[in-house]
Design a protein around this motif. Structure first.
Motif, PDB file in Angstrom:
ATOM      1  N   SER A 269       0.839  -1.196   0.000  1.00  0.00           N
ATOM      2  CA  SER A 269       0.000   0.000   0.000  1.00  0.00           C
ATOM      3  C   SER A 269       0.876   1.250   0.000  1.00  0.00           C
ATOM      4  O   SER A 269       2.059   1.219   0.353  1.00  0.00           O
ATOM      5  N   SER A 270       0.280   2.384  -0.371  1.00  0.00           N
ATOM      6  CA  SER A 270       1.012   3.653  -0.397  1.00  0.00           C
ATOM      7  C   SER A 270       1.469   4.049   0.996  1.00  0.00           C
ATOM      8  O   SER A 270       2.561   4.605   1.171  1.00  0.00           O
ATOM      9  N   LEU A 271       0.640   3.762   2.000  1.00  0.00           N
ATOM     10  CA  LEU A 271       1.011   4.090   3.376  1.00  0.00           C
ATOM     11  C   LEU A 271       2.213   3.272   3.816  1.00  0.00           C
ATOM     12  O   LEU A 271       3.140   3.802   4.442  1.00  0.00           O
ATOM     13  N   ARG A 272       2.214   1.991   3.496  1.00  0.00           N
ATOM     14  CA  ARG A 272       3.339   1.129   3.861  1.00  0.00           C
ATOM     15  C   ARG A 272       4.601   1.536   3.095  1.00  0.00           C
ATOM     16  O   ARG A 272       5.723   1.471   3.627  1.00  0.00           O
ATOM     17  N   ARG A 273       4.406   2.003   1.872  1.00  0.00           N
ATOM     18  CA  ARG A 273       5.554   2.344   1.040  1.00  0.00           C
ATOM     19  C   ARG A 273       6.165   3.691   1.426  1.00  0.00           C
ATOM     20  O   ARG A 273       7.379   3.825   1.552  1.00  0.00           O
ATOM     21  N   TRP A 274       5.319   4.709   1.617  1.00  0.00           N
ATOM     22  CA  TRP A 274       5.809   6.058   1.862  1.00  0.00           C
ATOM     23  C   TRP A 274       5.753   6.467   3.328  1.00  0.00           C
ATOM     24  O   TRP A 274       6.284   7.526   3.688  1.00  0.00           O
ATOM     25  N   GLY A 275       5.109   5.663   4.165  1.00  0.00           N
ATOM     26  CA  GLY A 275       4.982   6.013   5.574  1.00  0.00           C
ATOM     27  C   GLY A 275       6.310   6.236   6.273  1.00  0.00           C
ATOM     28  O   GLY A 275       6.512   7.280   6.918  1.00  0.00           O
ATOM     29  N   PRO A 276       7.256   5.285   6.186  1.00  0.00           N
ATOM     30  CA  PRO A 276       8.550   5.510   6.844  1.00  0.00           C
ATOM     31  C   PRO A 276       9.269   6.763   6.363  1.00  0.00           C
ATOM     32  O   PRO A 276       9.920   7.448   7.159  1.00  0.00           O
ATOM     33  N   ALA A 277       9.164   7.076   5.065  1.00  0.00           N
ATOM     34  CA  ALA A 277       9.835   8.273   4.541  1.00  0.00           C
ATOM     35  C   ALA A 277       9.231   9.534   5.134  1.00  0.00           C
ATOM     36  O   ALA A 277       9.947  10.467   5.530  1.00  0.00           O
ATOM     37  N   MET A 278       7.890   9.585   5.217  1.00  0.00           N
ATOM     38  CA  MET A 278       7.231  10.763   5.779  1.00  0.00           C
ATOM     39  C   MET A 278       7.533  10.915   7.267  1.00  0.00           C
ATOM     40  O   MET A 278       7.754  12.023   7.769  1.00  0.00           O
ATOM     41  N   VAL A 279       7.556   9.801   7.975  1.00  0.00           N
ATOM     42  CA  VAL A 279       7.879   9.839   9.411  1.00  0.00           C
ATOM     43  C   VAL A 279       9.312  10.322   9.618  1.00  0.00           C
ATOM     44  O   VAL A 279       9.586  11.131  10.515  1.00  0.00           O
ATOM     45  N   ALA A 280      10.241   9.839   8.797  1.00  0.00           N
ATOM     46  CA  ALA A 280      11.643  10.246   8.927  1.00  0.00           C
ATOM     47  C   ALA A 280      11.805  11.737   8.663  1.00  0.00           C
ATOM     48  O   ALA A 280      12.512  12.447   9.404  1.00  0.00           O
ATOM     49  N   LEU A 281      11.164  12.243   7.616  1.00  0.00           N
ATOM     50  CA  LEU A 281      11.270  13.666   7.291  1.00  0.00           C
ATOM     51  C   LEU A 281      10.655  14.528   8.388  1.00  0.00           C
ATOM     52  O   LEU A 281      11.242  15.538   8.810  1.00  0.00           O
TER      53      LEU A 281
END
Length: 650
Positions: free
Chosen positions: A29-41
């Motif tokens: 899913s998009s959340l699983r894919r981009w979630g860690p990147a958004m959290v890190a930023l």
């Protein structure tokens, strides 16, 4: 214990089960894919806001020591500006020479004068004031348009990155000429912004790699490929990461990825891997991280050591970088296995089970099926081979390859120019390959056969008088017609186009203005106190926008008296920044280009970013904290006299 080879049904069932389970995996899913990147930023921005204040209100004023350093720097600059030019200044285009001049040669002041002129006139000449507002905006728009095209080339016409970069460079040259003629910009010295050393290095490495691979079947290159092979996905990835990390620190990250990109893709094809992205990412990210360890690991480190005001030795550099690089390597290692656990640990139930597989030797049925299939293929391939021939597979040509590679590494370690060394190694291998083909390899058999397999007599030709024409001796195919055509000249065009784009963009002064505005009150502090965490963040962003080498040149001209510790933080952040985006490092571009050349186009920007963002920031901030806490280089400039003042005060 593996089941005996006779249990074919059991093996087939396991293989079928593994393939079925892989085919039934749900799309991410998009959340699983981009979630860690958004959290890190978000975490990085929140950390800096908590340390410095949302508007920078918590940034302390300059200390007395920092004010004193600024006064010393201004005094030193005024002293060297008052000095008269020297007759030897024409040679400064090639460098400012020795750092430790004798008193008769002028001492520290003469060294500073030479370096000051070299930085101002040949490294980072400031022509931003000669642009009109229209000129700056138009050049910036062209640059960011092509930066976007290079980042996501598959979204537009199927031109490819080399064509896009070369088109962008030619567009920039043409537009700068129009700006010059209309009075909206200065002359664009395109020759100056094209850095020839990386181009020579890439050509030499490509030449060397091609001959190592093509000289003979089963030679050094094939043995190196076999050493990385393993039936277990995560073990194969770990081998790639270890070799890439150590090799990049010892040689240079660009050379490592150039050599091993094709090897990694070949291993993925051999094991019928559905997704080669984790393996290519493992190669690229660890090559960038490992290169941060030594001053010869990447081009920006070499540049930093050459431009730094104070001396930074090889061992001093490595000692300071050991803890940060080790921490970054471990973090990237576990993040890779966590993010791509489904591909690297088939059949595993999650991260906890993955840890058990790595450290306790546990294996899933799918992994057992992979291992059994691997050993079955090996047994089938080795069946009928002569054991004696197998043990004596190191031919004279393989041994000569090893001698040349060892000589190459020794010359590199001895400080010889790596560009000259790599081209010479490629030329020697070319001569050796052509000699082998002419005197040892069997001649091609051009005999024609009929439908029943019987050889046909050679065709005879006659002249106008009916006399038989004797056939001419067949000419050998030259290296120019065979191996030299496999050099990736498109990769060289890619870097030439990027040099033109980046050089023109840097002329506008936009990167310098971005640095000053975003750094705010931390601009003069650089790596002091909590400002170091905001500083490395800005360097990371700039390195992905304007490339890390020009950023280091800009900092050398902006902060000419930066301390060795300051430069170590710049080096670490500019190097780790290469893992943030596809354009952050030349190594990333080489991996993508080499993989695409053999038909693997999985390593793209949109697939790189979701892992690159969290991995980069985690490695960056862990390493920065360790380097800030444990470093051996002084936080003051010895040649400026700043350290003497601090010692006297203490």
């Amino acid at each position: 214990e593996f089941p005996p080879h006779g249990h074919k049904n059991n093996n087939n069932n396991r293989s079928f089960f593994a393939e079925k389970k892989m085919s039934e995996q749900k799309p991410v899913s998009s959340l699983r894919r981009w979630g860690p990147a958004m959290v890190a930023l978000a975490g990085v921005l929140a950390l800096n806001a908590s340390l410095l204040g949302p508007t920078g209100a918590k940034i302390p004023a300059l200390t007395e020591a920092q004010l004193h350093k600024r006064a010393l720097a201004e005094q030193r600059t005024n002293e060297i500006l008052a000095m008269s030019p020297s007759a030897d200044d024409a040679s400064l285009r090639h460098g400012f020479g020795d750092r430790n001049l004798s008193e008769e040669e002028g001492g520290v002041l003469e060294y500073t004068r030479r370096r000051h002129r070299y930085l101002g006139e040949y490294v980072h000449e400031d022509v931003s004031g000669e642009f009109s507002p229209f000129g700056k905006w138009s050049v910036s728009i062209i640059y960011f348009a092509y930066w976007f095209f290079l980042m996501f080339p598959n979204w537009f016409l199927p031109i490819g990155r080399p064509g896009i970069a070369l088109g962008g460079g030619l567009t920039m040259v043409t537009w700068r000429y129009l700006l010059l003629k209309t009075g909206n910009g200065p002359f664009f010295d395109a020759e100056r912004v094209i850095i020839m050393e990386p181009l020579f290095l890439l050509f030499g490495l490509m030449l060397t790699t091609i001959y190592l691979e093509k000289m003979e079947r089963g030679g050094l290159f094939d043995k190196l490929r076999d050493s990385l092979d393993d039936p277990v996905n995560w073990k194969r990835t770990a081998k790639i990461m270890i070799l890439s990390t150590i090799g990049s620190a010892a040689v240079m990250n660009d050379s490592v990825v150039l050599i091993f990109s094709g090897v990694v893709v070949d291993l993925c094809v051999r094991h019928k891997v559905a997704n080669s992205l984790p393996y290519l990412l493992a190669l690229a990210t660890t090559a960038n991280i490992g290169s941060a360890l030594t001053m010869t690991g990447n081009p920006q480190n070499i540049l930093i050591v050459s431009l730094a005001y104070d001396d930074i030795g090889w061992m001093e550099f490595a000692k300071n970088m050991f803890l940060p690089v080790t921490a970054a390597t471990i973090i990237n290692f576990f993040m890779m296995f966590a993010y791509y656990g489904a591909e690297l640990f088939p059949g595993s139930g999650g991260f906890v089970e993955n840890v058990g597989i790595m450290f306790l030797g546990n294996r899933t049925p799918e992994m057992l099926a992979q291992e059994h299939a691997y050993y079955a293929r090996q047994a089938a391939a080795n069946e009928g081979k002569d054991a004696e021939a197998e043990t004596s597979s190191w031919t004279i040509w393989s041994k000569l390859q090893i001698v040349i590679v060892i000589a190459f590494l020794c010359c590199f370690a001895g400080g010889l120019d790596v560009c000259v060394v790599s081209i010479c190694a490629g030329a020697i291998l070319m001569v050796m390959a052509s000699y082998k083909r002419q005197h040892y390899d069997p001649r091609p058999d051009n005999t024609q056969y009929d439908a029943e397999g019987n050889p046909l007599p050679a065709k005879k030709t006659y002249d106008m008088d009916g006399n038989e024409i004797e056939p001419e001796e067949e000419e050998l195919v030259t290296e120019s017609e065979t191996t030299l055509t496999e050099v990736d000249y498109g990769l060289l065009m890619l870097f030439i186009g990027q040099f033109l784009l980046i050089g023109s963009f840097d002329d506008t002064g936009v990167p310098q203005a971005f640095f000053k505005v975003t750094m705010g009150q931390c601009a003069e502090k650089m790596t002091s106190g909590w400002c170091v965490y905001w500083f490395v963040f800005i360097i990371t962003i700039l390195s992905n926008i304007a490339s890390n080498v020009p950023v280091c040149q800009m900092l050398a001209a902006t902060f000419p008296y930066a301390s060795p510790y300051d430069w170590l933080q710049v080096s670490f952040s500019a190097t780790i920044a290469g893992n943030l985006t596809m354009l952050g490092s030349a190594a990333n571009m080489i991996v993508a280009f080499q993989a695409a050349k053999v038909g693997d186009r999985t390593f793209t920007s949109e697939r790189h970013l979701p892992f690159g963002i969290p991995s980069t920031f985690a490695c960056l901030y862990a390493g920065t904290a360790l380097l800030a806490t444990f470093h051996f280089s002084p936080e003051c400039s010895v040649k400026l006299g700043e350290c003497d003042e601090q010692d006297a005060a203490n």
